[in-house]
Design an enzyme around this catalytic site. Structure first.
Site, PDB file in Angstrom:
ATOM      1  N   ALA A 155       1.190  -1.104  -0.073  1.00 54.28           N
ATOM      2  CA  ALA A 155      -0.263  -0.176  -0.119  1.00 54.28           C
ATOM      3  C   ALA A 155       1.108   1.431   0.325  1.00 54.28           C
ATOM      4  O   ALA A 155       1.715   0.888   0.822  1.00 54.28           O
ATOM      5  CB  ALA A 155      -0.867  -0.050   1.014  1.00 54.28           C
TER       6      ALA A 155
ATOM      7  N   GLY B  14      -0.603  -6.008  -0.784  1.00 53.08           N
ATOM      8  CA  GLY B  14      -0.919  -5.355  -1.979  1.00 53.08           C
ATOM      9  C   GLY B  14      -0.871  -6.046  -2.949  1.00 53.08           C
ATOM     10  O   GLY B  14      -1.266  -6.116  -3.980  1.00 53.08           O
TER      11      GLY B  14
ATOM     12  N   GLU C 241      -1.349  -9.531  -3.435  1.00 49.64           N
ATOM     13  CA  GLU C 241      -2.036  -9.771  -3.387  1.00 49.64           C
ATOM     14  C   GLU C 241      -3.200  -9.135  -4.694  1.00 49.64           C
ATOM     15  O   GLU C 241      -3.958 -10.619  -5.982  1.00 49.64           O
ATOM     16  CB  GLU C 241      -4.099  -9.344  -2.454  1.00 49.64           C
ATOM     17  CG  GLU C 241      -3.335  -9.535  -1.447  1.00 49.64           C
ATOM     18  CD  GLU C 241      -4.439  -8.729  -0.215  1.00 49.64           C
ATOM     19  OE1 GLU C 241      -5.531  -9.138  -0.042  1.00 49.64           O
ATOM     20  OE2 GLU C 241      -3.491  -7.159  -0.067  1.00 49.64           O
TER      21      GLU C 241
ATOM     22  N   GLU D  53       0.588  -7.349   6.201  1.00 50.73           N
ATOM     23  CA  GLU D  53      -0.912  -6.517   7.356  1.00 50.73           C
ATOM     24  C   GLU D  53      -0.480  -6.646   8.463  1.00 50.73           C
ATOM     25  O   GLU D  53      -1.313  -6.055   9.584  1.00 50.73           O
ATOM     26  CB  GLU D  53      -1.379  -7.203   6.641  1.00 50.73           C
ATOM     27  CG  GLU D  53      -1.808  -6.068   5.040  1.00 50.73           C
ATOM     28  CD  GLU D  53      -0.900  -7.342   4.012  1.00 50.73           C
ATOM     29  OE1 GLU D  53      -1.230  -6.852   3.087  1.00 50.73           O
ATOM     30  OE2 GLU D  53      -0.722  -8.429   4.705  1.00 50.73           O
TER      31      GLU D  53
END
Length: 697
Positions: free
Chosen positions: A63, A102, A105, A125
């Site tokens: 992020a 992310g 992901e 995370e």
């Protein structure tokens, strides 16, 4: 289309490129750009397969931290990944550098993944009190199975490309090369072999195999032992379990519910504060970021004991040669044997190879002569806390070390300026306070003297990163930041026991707060002789420090874990503290001698007296400029003393408790005891009057 994400076609491959330095973070511009580029690729009839690749040094590394705490702008990452996964065209992700959070992901939203062998992937995370919130808990298990997904997600640790292939996360690993060329070659292979589109959500083999796995109960049991007070890791287990118990879309909904629960947890705020604080402490106020640094290519260390040996390992670990000095051959032999044993234990655990053991040992050269320090760039003195001995050592170093060599002391309490006075080059003298065990603990408290040169300050802060420490620059006073606050807590803990509490009650209050061990267990770990010597030095300096039952323990050679008896007793080969009736009797005798009538003391009083005295002292440290920001105190206590990171550090914790409440109790304890330690800090009083927090400074 966003300028940070571009689309082009090369042959039959449509290439989506992300270029958002320095780490291609998933900002709003990147998310929007990815969505727009995907649309363009889907409408390009000549593109039979799409390739997602990143420019610069890394794949998407997570992020955008600049957006932390701000409202999310559409499109959200889950939606972007959903569009990639449901694309009518097969998509290949080419990974280099790191694909984290992310970023991984996003890669899992593609059909195939190829990685350079130097790449690493992970879902970290949980380290910020969160769980992967864009499908990571639902897609990763479909590739790895339950056990590996749980391990990666609950620890947040990275795995390298080879491991990622073994786990099923990536489909191929290539040795070096240009990542775009590697990605194009793999995309062509997908075309040539007519590989089908393969969204991760459609994979069910691992889900069916592990649907009734015991891995979830085992993961929870392990967390109850390892991280009993943490919130997010348990929610991570719940989310991963949903991938095996629910259809994919329902699992995604469950992940979102659990993610929002983590977002609302106060632990997230503490961990995010700790995350940013660790990065901020490397920027020293008043020190120009362009300040030149001195070369450090060879290091001398004085003292081959526990501290000196551990410090030596830090430098050998990163390839810096060390000269390790002792006054007697048997001491140097003993120190080298301990270092070798530590390295060999690491090799047995698979952390390093046997070849690396020998490489690192070869970098640590023993010596009995100060003359061998003539060509070193940095010397670190690591002998016990005696000002006379330290001044004598620095006087010798002044004579033998070359001009420009940095002369550092590992002292944990003593005056750096007084040490510097024993040299003709006070500008080259600095404190480098490592924490025990020095080869393990991450904190390095760098102490500036009144005359320490700016390039010396910059050098030791840069060096901290080089040897993989968290460096914090602090000012000079007795105990600096960490130990100055610790001494106040320690004295209060002893007073509580004098008045009627037991050592184990005090320790339990602190471990219930989240510390890995309490005040007295920590004293046993460090060695009661350490605190005893410090108190003796302060008494020599004229301070009025009354003798206590802890002094009597040290004088009886009950020094803690190393003698299997201290405030607690210890069984052979065990570090578990066991309450000792002999110590209880000694405490009772001390109370009788001092005319103290024992009383019942509540856990709340213990918490307030141990913690609020630290907060008050921390405020005084800020007043005096010993620390310039409260976040420096927080980082020191998290990485040096085990303060729970999920509480953000002691000063952040104080802001959450409420400074008004803390000040009121400080004043009550001052009125009751008259103790100097409870004199309210002027800064604390000002902040309360202005309705501000330490974080507002």
């Amino acid at each position: 289309m966003s300028q940070v994400v571009t689309y082009e076609r090369q042959g039959q491959v449509g290439v989506i490129s992300v270029n958002y330095p320095p780490v291609n973070a998933l900002s709003h511009a990147v998310r929007s750009g990815l969505q727009d580029a995907l649309k363009k690729g889907e409408s390009d009839n000549d593109a039979r397969v799409l390739l997602l690749v990143c420019e610069g040094r890394t794949f998407v590394a997570g992020a955008d931290i600049r957006e932390f705490g701000k409202p999310m702008q559409e499109p959200g990452l889950p939606d972007v990944i959903g569009k990639f996964e449901s694309s009518t065209k097969t998509i290949v992700a080419a990974i280099h550098g790191t694909a984290l959070g992310g970023g991984l992901e996003l890669a899992l939203g593609c059909d195939y993944r190829v990685a350079l062998n130097s790449a690493k992937v992970g879902l970290p995370e949980v380290k910020l009190g969160l769980l992967p919130g864009a499908g990571g808990t639902q897609r990763l298990p479909r590739l790895t199975g339950a056990a590996k997904a749980l391990e990666m997600i609950t620890t947040g640790d990275f795995v390298d490309a080879v491991q990622a292939r073994e786990y099923g996360i990536v489909d191929a690993v290539e040795n070096g090369g240009d990542v775009k060329a590697v990605g194009l070659a793999y995309a062509e292979k997908v075309l040539g072999e007519s590989k089908p589109k393969r969204p991760v959500r459609s994979l069910t083999d691992k889900v069916e195999a592990d649907k009734n796995s015991s891995a979830f109960d085992e993961a929870r049991a392990a967390l109850r032992k390892r991280s009993p007070n943490l919130f997010a890791p348990f929610k991570c287990v719940d989310a991963v379990e949903a991938a095996f118990k629910l259809p994919f879309d329902e699992g995604m909904q469950r992940e979102r519910e659990l993610f929002m629960a983590c977002m609302e947890s106060p632990q997230r705020g503490g961990l995010v504060h700790a995350f940013f604080a660790e990065r901020e402490v490397s920027k020293v106020p008043g020190l120009d970021k362009n300040t030149p640094v001195r070369d450090v290519n060879k290091v001398g260390i004085i003292g081959a004991g526990t501290m000196g040996g551990g410090i030596a390992m830090n430098f050998a670990n990163v390839g810096i040669p060390v000269r390790l000095l002792e006054v007697k051959q048997e001491a140097i032999d003993r120190g080298l044997a301990v270092i070798r044993r530590n390295y060999e234990n690491s090799a047995k655990k698979g952390r390093i190879t046997t070849a690396q053991v020998e490489e690192r040992m070869a970098l640590i050269q023993p010596t009995l002569s100060y003359d061998d320090f003539a060509d070193v760039d940095l010397v670190i003195e690591a002998v016990f806390e005696d000002m006379g001995i330290k001044k004598q050592i620095f006087g010798t170093l002044d004579k033998v070390c070359k001009p420009g060599a940095i002369l550092a002391s590992n002292t944990s309490t003593l005056d750096i300026d007084e040490i510097a006075e024993s040299t003709s080059r006070p500008q080259d003298v600095v404190g480098m306070h490592f924490f025990s065990p020095a080869n393990v603990m991450k904190l390095l408290e760098n102490v500036r003297g009144a005359k320490t040169a700016d390039d010396v300050k910059a050098t030791v802060m840069t060096l901290a990163k080089r040897i993989k420490k968290v460096g914090v620059m602090v000012g000079n006073c007795h105990g600096f930041v960490g130990n100055r606050m610790l001494h106040q807590r320690g004295a209060e803990a002893v007073s509580l026991v004098n008045e009627g509490a037991s050592p184990q009650q005090v320790d339990k209050v602190l471990t219930d707060l989240g510390y890995p061990m309490g005040q007295f267990a920590m004293s046993d770990l460090a060695g009661l002789d350490v605190g005893y010597r410090i108190r003796q030095e302060r008494r020599k300096a004229g301070e009025n420090i009354p003798e206590s039952w802890t002094d009597k323990l040290a004088e009886q050679n009950r020094l803690g874990q190393k003698t299997q008896a201290g405030i607690y007793r210890y069984e052979e080969g065990s570090r578990k503290p066991i309450p000792d009736p002999e110590v209880d009797a000694l405490i009772a005798q001390y109370r009788q001698e001092q005319g103290i009538e024992s009383r019942a003391i509540s856990d709340q009083e213990i918490l307030e007296r141990c913690m609020y005295v630290m907060i008050n002292e921390g405020a005084k440290i800020l007043e005096e400029g010993i620390a310039t920001r409260s976040l420096e105190i927080d980082v020191i206590w998290i990485y040096g003393y085990g303060f729970p990171a999920y509480r953000g550090g002691p000063m952040f914790w104080a802001d959450q408790v409420g400074l008004g409440e803390i000040l009121a109790r400080v004043k009550e304890f001052h009125k009751k005891t008259g103790g100097k330690q409870w004199e309210p800090s002027a800064l604390l009083e000002r902040l309360v009057a202005e309705g501000k927090k330490f974080g507002d400074l």
